[in-house]
Write a protein that holds these residues in place. Structure first.
Motif, PDB file in Angstrom:
ATOM      1  N   LEU A   1      -1.887  -3.383   3.280  1.00 19.77           N
ATOM      2  CA  LEU A   1      -1.882  -4.778   2.832  1.00 19.77           C
ATOM      3  C   LEU A   1      -1.014  -4.953   1.588  1.00 19.77           C
ATOM      4  CD1 LEU A   1      -3.066  -7.631   3.233  1.00 19.77           C
ATOM      5  CD2 LEU A   1      -4.868  -6.964   1.664  1.00 19.77           C
ATOM      6  N   CYS A   2      -1.166  -4.058   0.625  1.00 17.04           N
ATOM      7  CA  CYS A   2      -0.362  -4.131  -0.602  1.00 17.04           C
ATOM      8  C   CYS A   2       1.123  -3.935  -0.286  1.00 17.04           C
ATOM      9  CB  CYS A   2      -0.852  -3.084  -1.600  1.00 17.04           C
ATOM     10  SG  CYS A   2      -0.032  -3.156  -3.198  1.00 17.04           S
ATOM     11  N   PHE A   3       1.417  -2.953   0.550  1.00 16.50           N
ATOM     12  CA  PHE A   3       2.807  -2.709   0.954  1.00 16.50           C
ATOM     13  C   PHE A   3       3.404  -3.935   1.636  1.00 16.50           C
ATOM     14  CE2 PHE A   3       5.447  -1.663   4.663  1.00 16.50           C
ATOM     15  CZ  PHE A   3       6.588  -1.203   4.021  1.00 16.50           C
ATOM     16  N   SER A   4       2.654  -4.537   2.544  1.00 20.76           N
ATOM     17  CA  SER A   4       3.161  -5.695   3.288  1.00 20.76           C
ATOM     18  C   SER A   4       3.477  -6.863   2.369  1.00 20.76           C
ATOM     19  CB  SER A   4       2.151  -6.124   4.351  1.00 20.76           C
ATOM     20  OG  SER A   4       1.923  -5.093   5.260  1.00 20.76           O
ATOM     21  N   VAL A   5       2.579  -7.159   1.443  1.00 23.14           N
ATOM     22  CA  VAL A   5       2.823  -8.276   0.519  1.00 23.14           C
ATOM     23  C   VAL A   5       4.037  -7.979  -0.353  1.00 23.14           C
ATOM     24  CG1 VAL A   5       1.883  -9.521  -1.460  1.00 23.14           C
ATOM     25  CG2 VAL A   5       0.463  -9.128   0.541  1.00 23.14           C
ATOM     26  N   LEU A   6       4.139  -6.762  -0.863  1.00 26.50           N
ATOM     27  CA  LEU A   6       5.302  -6.418  -1.688  1.00 26.50           C
ATOM     28  C   LEU A   6       6.591  -6.511  -0.875  1.00 26.50           C
ATOM     29  CD1 LEU A   6       4.051  -3.346  -3.747  1.00 26.50           C
ATOM     30  CD2 LEU A   6       4.531  -5.639  -4.600  1.00 26.50           C
ATOM     31  N   TYR A   7       6.567  -5.981   0.317  1.00 24.44           N
ATOM     32  CA  TYR A   7       7.773  -5.933   1.138  1.00 24.44           C
ATOM     33  C   TYR A   7       8.260  -7.332   1.511  1.00 24.44           C
ATOM     34  CZ  TYR A   7      11.006  -4.501   4.790  1.00 24.44           C
ATOM     35  OH  TYR A   7      12.127  -4.309   5.549  1.00 24.44           O
ATOM     36  N   PHE A   8       7.325  -8.215   1.865  1.00 27.12           N
ATOM     37  CA  PHE A   8       7.742  -9.537   2.336  1.00 27.12           C
ATOM     38  C   PHE A   8       7.928 -10.558   1.216  1.00 27.12           C
ATOM     39  CE2 PHE A   8       5.825  -7.832   6.290  1.00 27.12           C
ATOM     40  CZ  PHE A   8       6.978  -7.856   7.052  1.00 27.12           C
ATOM     41  N   THR A   9       7.504 -10.255   0.003  1.00 24.26           N
ATOM     42  CA  THR A   9       7.712 -11.202  -1.101  1.00 24.26           C
ATOM     43  C   THR A   9       8.898 -10.835  -1.983  1.00 24.26           C
ATOM     44  OG1 THR A   9       6.127 -10.026  -2.492  1.00 24.26           O
ATOM     45  CG2 THR A   9       5.294 -11.893  -1.208  1.00 24.26           C
TER      46      THR A   9
ATOM     47  N   PRO B   1      12.802 -10.288  -2.911  1.00 27.08           N
ATOM     48  CA  PRO B   1      13.980 -11.011  -2.440  1.00 27.08           C
ATOM     49  C   PRO B   1      15.001 -10.157  -1.694  1.00 27.08           C
ATOM     50  CG  PRO B   1      14.072 -10.685  -4.807  1.00 27.08           C
ATOM     51  CD  PRO B   1      12.731 -10.202  -4.357  1.00 27.08           C
ATOM     52  N   GLU B   2      15.095  -8.865  -1.970  1.00 22.89           N
ATOM     53  CA  GLU B   2      16.144  -8.037  -1.384  1.00 22.89           C
ATOM     54  C   GLU B   2      15.608  -7.149  -0.272  1.00 22.89           C
ATOM     55  OE1 GLU B   2      18.272  -5.902  -4.359  1.00 22.89           O
ATOM     56  OE2 GLU B   2      18.199  -7.561  -5.755  1.00 22.89           O
ATOM     57  N   ASP B   3      16.509  -6.797   0.658  1.00 22.56           N
ATOM     58  CA  ASP B   3      16.150  -5.877   1.735  1.00 22.56           C
ATOM     59  C   ASP B   3      16.355  -4.435   1.264  1.00 22.56           C
ATOM     60  OD1 ASP B   3      15.575  -7.934   3.440  1.00 22.56           O
ATOM     61  OD2 ASP B   3      17.602  -8.027   4.265  1.00 22.56           O
ATOM     62  N   GLY B   4      15.905  -3.493   2.074  1.00 25.97           N
ATOM     63  CA  GLY B   4      16.125  -2.089   1.769  1.00 25.97           C
ATOM     64  C   GLY B   4      15.163  -1.513   0.751  1.00 25.97           C
ATOM     65  N   ARG B   5      14.036  -2.152   0.527  1.00 22.30           N
ATOM     66  CA  ARG B   5      13.086  -1.663  -0.462  1.00 22.30           C
ATOM     67  C   ARG B   5      11.822  -1.114   0.201  1.00 22.30           C
ATOM     68  NH1 ARG B   5      14.597  -2.953  -5.579  1.00 22.30           N
ATOM     69  NH2 ARG B   5      15.969  -4.711  -5.855  1.00 22.30           N
ATOM     70  N   GLY B   6      11.905  -0.690   1.443  1.00 17.56           N
ATOM     71  CA  GLY B   6      10.727  -0.250   2.175  1.00 17.56           C
ATOM     72  C   GLY B   6      10.027   0.933   1.536  1.00 17.56           C
ATOM     73  N   VAL B   7      10.763   1.987   1.237  1.00 22.99           N
ATOM     74  CA  VAL B   7      10.162   3.181   0.660  1.00 22.99           C
ATOM     75  C   VAL B   7       9.676   2.909  -0.762  1.00 22.99           C
ATOM     76  CG1 VAL B   7      10.593   5.577   0.001  1.00 22.99           C
ATOM     77  CG2 VAL B   7      11.525   4.707   2.122  1.00 22.99           C
ATOM     78  N   GLN B   8      10.421   2.096  -1.505  1.00 21.53           N
ATOM     79  CA  GLN B   8       9.992   1.764  -2.867  1.00 21.53           C
ATOM     80  C   GLN B   8       8.693   0.967  -2.852  1.00 21.53           C
ATOM     81  OE1 GLN B   8      13.132   1.543  -1.840  1.00 21.53           O
ATOM     82  NE2 GLN B   8      14.482   2.438  -3.365  1.00 21.53           N
ATOM     83  N   CYS B   9       8.567   0.040  -1.915  1.00 24.16           N
ATOM     84  CA  CYS B   9       7.330  -0.747  -1.797  1.00 24.16           C
ATOM     85  C   CYS B   9       6.156   0.143  -1.401  1.00 24.16           C
ATOM     86  CB  CYS B   9       7.503  -1.872  -0.789  1.00 24.16           C
ATOM     87  SG  CYS B   9       8.635  -3.173  -1.303  1.00 24.16           S
TER      88      CYS B   9
ATOM     89  N   PHE C   1       5.930   3.387  -1.979  1.00 25.30           N
ATOM     90  CA  PHE C   1       5.659   4.223  -3.145  1.00 25.30           C
ATOM     91  C   PHE C   1       4.823   3.473  -4.173  1.00 25.30           C
ATOM     92  CE2 PHE C   1       6.672   6.135  -7.242  1.00 25.30           C
ATOM     93  CZ  PHE C   1       6.566   7.492  -6.972  1.00 25.30           C
ATOM     94  N   GLU C   2       5.182   2.229  -4.418  1.00 22.50           N
ATOM     95  CA  GLU C   2       4.463   1.413  -5.398  1.00 22.50           C
ATOM     96  C   GLU C   2       3.029   1.137  -4.953  1.00 22.50           C
ATOM     97  OE1 GLU C   2       5.039  -0.113  -9.203  1.00 22.50           O
ATOM     98  OE2 GLU C   2       6.586   0.723  -7.942  1.00 22.50           O
ATOM     99  N   ALA C   3       2.836   0.833  -3.668  1.00 17.34           N
ATOM    100  CA  ALA C   3       1.501   0.541  -3.148  1.00 17.34           C
ATOM    101  C   ALA C   3       0.614   1.776  -3.196  1.00 17.34           C
ATOM    102  CB  ALA C   3       1.597   0.012  -1.715  1.00 17.34           C
ATOM    103  N   VAL C   4       1.139   2.914  -2.775  1.00 17.12           N
ATOM    104  CA  VAL C   4       0.354   4.153  -2.800  1.00 17.12           C
ATOM    105  C   VAL C   4       0.087   4.580  -4.240  1.00 17.12           C
ATOM    106  CG1 VAL C   4       0.338   6.593  -2.161  1.00 17.12           C
ATOM    107  CG2 VAL C   4       1.159   4.903  -0.547  1.00 17.12           C
ATOM    108  N   SER C   5       1.050   4.395  -5.115  1.00 21.84           N
ATOM    109  CA  SER C   5       0.853   4.729  -6.522  1.00 21.84           C
ATOM    110  C   SER C   5      -0.243   3.874  -7.146  1.00 21.84           C
ATOM    111  CB  SER C   5       2.160   4.537  -7.292  1.00 21.84           C
ATOM    112  OG  SER C   5       1.970   4.758  -8.664  1.00 21.84           O
ATOM    113  N   ALA C   6      -0.283   2.607  -6.780  1.00 20.53           N
ATOM    114  CA  ALA C   6      -1.345   1.731  -7.292  1.00 20.53           C
ATOM    115  C   ALA C   6      -2.698   2.180  -6.773  1.00 20.53           C
ATOM    116  CB  ALA C   6      -1.078   0.286  -6.883  1.00 20.53           C
ATOM    117  N   PHE C   7      -2.788   2.507  -5.478  1.00 16.79           N
ATOM    118  CA  PHE C   7      -4.061   2.935  -4.912  1.00 16.79           C
ATOM    119  C   PHE C   7      -4.526   4.256  -5.513  1.00 16.79           C
ATOM    120  CE2 PHE C   7      -6.322   5.550  -1.821  1.00 16.79           C
ATOM    121  CZ  PHE C   7      -7.465   4.793  -1.677  1.00 16.79           C
TER     122      PHE C   7
ATOM    123  N   ALA D   1       8.179   2.767  -8.970  1.00  9.78           N
ATOM    124  CA  ALA D   1       9.539   2.771  -8.433  1.00  9.78           C
ATOM    125  C   ALA D   1      10.340   1.601  -8.986  1.00  9.78           C
ATOM    126  CB  ALA D   1       9.499   2.715  -6.908  1.00  9.78           C
ATOM    127  N   GLY D   2       9.754   0.850  -9.915  1.00  6.59           N
ATOM    128  CA  GLY D   2      10.432  -0.290 -10.511  1.00  6.59           C
ATOM    129  C   GLY D   2      10.220  -1.595  -9.778  1.00  6.59           C
TER     130      GLY D   2
END
Length: 158
Positions: free
Chosen positions: A73-81, A83-91, A93-99, A106-107
Protein backbone atom coordinates in the motif's frame (compact mmCIF):
# COMPACT_ATOMS: atom_id res chain seq x y z
CA UNK A 1 20.13 -4.58 -7.63
CA UNK A 2 21.62 -3.36 -4.36
CA UNK A 3 18.50 -1.45 -3.33
CA UNK A 4 16.34 -4.45 -4.17
CA UNK A 5 18.55 -6.79 -2.10
CA UNK A 6 18.59 -4.29 0.78
CA UNK A 7 14.80 -4.02 0.56
CA UNK A 8 14.46 -7.80 0.90
CA UNK A 9 16.86 -7.89 3.86
CA UNK A 10 15.13 -4.94 5.56
CA UNK A 11 11.74 -6.63 5.13
CA UNK A 12 13.07 -9.78 6.79
CA UNK A 13 14.70 -7.76 9.57
CA UNK A 14 16.55 -9.11 12.57
CA UNK A 15 16.02 -11.65 15.28
CA UNK A 16 13.03 -11.39 17.66
CA UNK A 17 15.03 -10.40 20.74
CA UNK A 18 16.72 -7.52 18.91
CA UNK A 19 15.48 -4.05 18.12
CA UNK A 20 15.56 -4.50 14.35
CA UNK A 21 12.33 -4.06 12.44
CA UNK A 22 10.90 -6.29 9.74
CA UNK A 23 9.00 -9.54 10.01
CA UNK A 24 11.90 -11.23 11.93
CA UNK A 25 14.10 -14.13 10.91
CA UNK A 26 12.12 -16.72 12.86
CA UNK A 27 8.92 -15.69 11.08
CA UNK A 28 10.65 -16.23 7.75
CA UNK A 29 11.89 -19.65 8.89
CA UNK A 30 8.42 -20.77 10.00
CA UNK A 31 6.98 -19.45 6.73
CA UNK A 32 9.51 -21.40 4.66
CA UNK A 33 9.03 -24.56 6.70
CA UNK A 34 5.24 -24.23 6.35
CA UNK A 35 5.60 -24.23 2.58
CA UNK A 36 8.03 -27.18 2.74
CA UNK A 37 5.67 -29.12 5.01
CA UNK A 38 2.74 -28.45 2.68
CA UNK A 39 4.75 -29.61 -0.33
CA UNK A 40 5.66 -32.81 1.53
CA UNK A 41 1.96 -33.36 2.42
CA UNK A 42 2.62 -33.18 6.15
CA UNK A 43 -0.11 -32.16 8.58
CA UNK A 44 2.28 -30.39 10.96
CA UNK A 45 5.13 -27.97 10.52
CA UNK A 46 8.40 -29.39 11.83
CA UNK A 47 11.70 -27.64 12.43
CA UNK A 48 14.66 -29.74 13.55
CA UNK A 49 12.41 -32.61 14.71
CA UNK A 50 10.16 -30.24 16.71
CA UNK A 51 6.50 -29.69 15.91
CA UNK A 52 5.54 -26.02 15.59
CA UNK A 53 2.26 -25.02 17.22
CA UNK A 54 -0.52 -24.20 14.74
CA UNK A 55 -1.11 -20.88 16.51
CA UNK A 56 2.51 -19.90 15.76
CA UNK A 57 2.00 -20.85 12.11
CA UNK A 58 -1.20 -18.78 11.92
CA UNK A 59 0.55 -15.84 13.56
CA UNK A 60 3.41 -16.17 11.06
CA UNK A 61 1.05 -16.11 8.11
CA UNK A 62 -0.86 -13.16 9.58
CA UNK A 63 2.28 -11.13 10.28
CA UNK A 64 3.61 -11.77 6.78
CA UNK A 65 0.34 -10.94 5.05
CA UNK A 66 -0.29 -7.75 7.05
CA UNK A 67 3.31 -6.65 6.60
CA UNK A 68 3.19 -7.21 2.85
CA UNK A 69 -0.11 -5.32 2.71
CA UNK A 70 1.37 -2.32 4.53
CA UNK A 71 4.45 -2.24 2.30
CA UNK A 72 2.49 -2.72 -0.94
CA UNK A 73 0.00 0.00 0.00
CA UNK A 74 2.78 2.44 0.90
CA UNK A 75 4.72 1.56 -2.26
CA UNK A 76 1.63 2.03 -4.44
CA UNK A 77 0.80 5.46 -3.04
CA UNK A 78 4.41 6.62 -3.38
CA UNK A 79 4.73 5.24 -6.90
CA UNK A 80 1.50 6.75 -8.23
CA UNK A 81 1.80 10.15 -6.52
CA UNK A 82 5.37 10.94 -7.59
CA UNK A 83 5.68 13.11 -10.68
CA UNK A 84 8.48 11.22 -12.47
CA UNK A 85 8.68 7.71 -13.88
CA UNK A 86 11.46 5.23 -13.19
CA UNK A 87 11.26 5.41 -9.40
CA UNK A 88 9.94 1.89 -8.80
CA UNK A 89 12.88 0.50 -6.85
CA UNK A 90 13.34 3.76 -4.93
CA UNK A 91 9.67 3.73 -3.89
CA UNK A 92 9.94 0.10 -2.81
CA UNK A 93 13.12 0.85 -0.87
CA UNK A 94 11.46 3.79 0.87
CA UNK A 95 8.32 1.80 1.75
CA UNK A 96 10.26 -1.17 3.13
CA UNK A 97 12.61 1.16 4.99
CA UNK A 98 9.64 2.86 6.63
CA UNK A 99 8.11 -0.48 7.63
CA UNK A 100 11.37 -1.88 8.97
CA UNK A 101 12.19 1.40 10.77
CA UNK A 102 15.77 1.14 9.55
CA UNK A 103 16.23 4.88 9.00
CA UNK A 104 17.51 4.54 5.44
CA UNK A 105 16.15 6.67 2.63
CA UNK A 106 16.36 6.73 -1.16
CA UNK A 107 15.47 10.43 -1.22
CA UNK A 108 11.82 9.88 -2.11
CA UNK A 109 10.49 11.31 1.15
CA UNK A 110 11.61 14.84 0.40
CA UNK A 111 9.89 14.93 -3.00
CA UNK A 112 6.77 12.99 -2.04
CA UNK A 113 3.64 14.96 -1.38
CA UNK A 114 1.56 15.10 1.76
CA UNK A 115 -0.30 11.80 1.12
CA UNK A 116 3.01 9.99 0.64
CA UNK A 117 4.53 11.43 3.79
CA UNK A 118 1.47 10.65 5.88
CA UNK A 119 1.45 7.08 4.61
CA UNK A 120 5.17 6.74 5.34
CA UNK A 121 4.51 7.87 8.90
CA UNK A 122 1.66 5.36 9.27
CA UNK A 123 3.86 2.61 7.80
CA UNK A 124 6.62 3.46 10.29
CA UNK A 125 4.11 3.26 13.13
CA UNK A 126 2.82 -0.12 11.91
CA UNK A 127 6.36 -1.41 11.58
CA UNK A 128 7.32 -0.27 15.08
CA UNK A 129 4.19 -1.46 16.90
CA UNK A 130 3.82 -4.63 14.85
CA UNK A 131 1.05 -5.44 12.39
CA UNK A 132 -0.62 -8.10 14.54
CA UNK A 133 -0.56 -6.02 17.71
CA UNK A 134 -2.02 -3.05 15.85
CA UNK A 135 -4.74 -5.17 14.22
CA UNK A 136 -5.70 -6.77 17.53
CA UNK A 137 -5.89 -3.42 19.29
CA UNK A 138 -8.07 -1.94 16.56
CA UNK A 139 -10.45 -4.90 16.28
CA UNK A 140 -10.68 -6.03 19.91
CA UNK A 141 -14.18 -6.36 21.27
CA UNK A 142 -15.08 -5.99 24.93
CA UNK A 143 -17.02 -9.26 25.18
CA UNK A 144 -15.14 -12.45 25.92
CA UNK A 145 -15.39 -14.85 22.97
CA UNK A 146 -12.62 -17.13 24.20
CA UNK A 147 -14.99 -19.40 26.10
CA UNK A 148 -17.07 -20.26 23.03
CA UNK A 149 -16.47 -23.64 21.45
CA UNK A 150 -16.79 -23.57 17.71
CA UNK A 151 -17.34 -26.63 15.49
CA UNK A 152 -14.38 -27.71 13.37
CA UNK A 153 -14.77 -26.89 9.70
CA UNK A 154 -12.95 -28.69 6.90
CA UNK A 155 -12.16 -26.90 3.67
CA UNK A 156 -10.10 -27.96 0.67
CA UNK A 157 -7.43 -25.40 -0.24
CA UNK A 158 -5.11 -25.44 -3.22
Amino acid sequence: ETKLLCSILMFIGGSPAGTAGGIKTTTLLVLIMTVVSYMQSKNDVEIMKHKIDKLAVYRTLTVTLLSLTAVILCFSVLYFTLPEDGRGVQCLFEAVSAFSTSGLSAGITEISGTPGRILLIITMFIGRVGPVSLAISLTAKPDDNKRKIMPVGHINVG
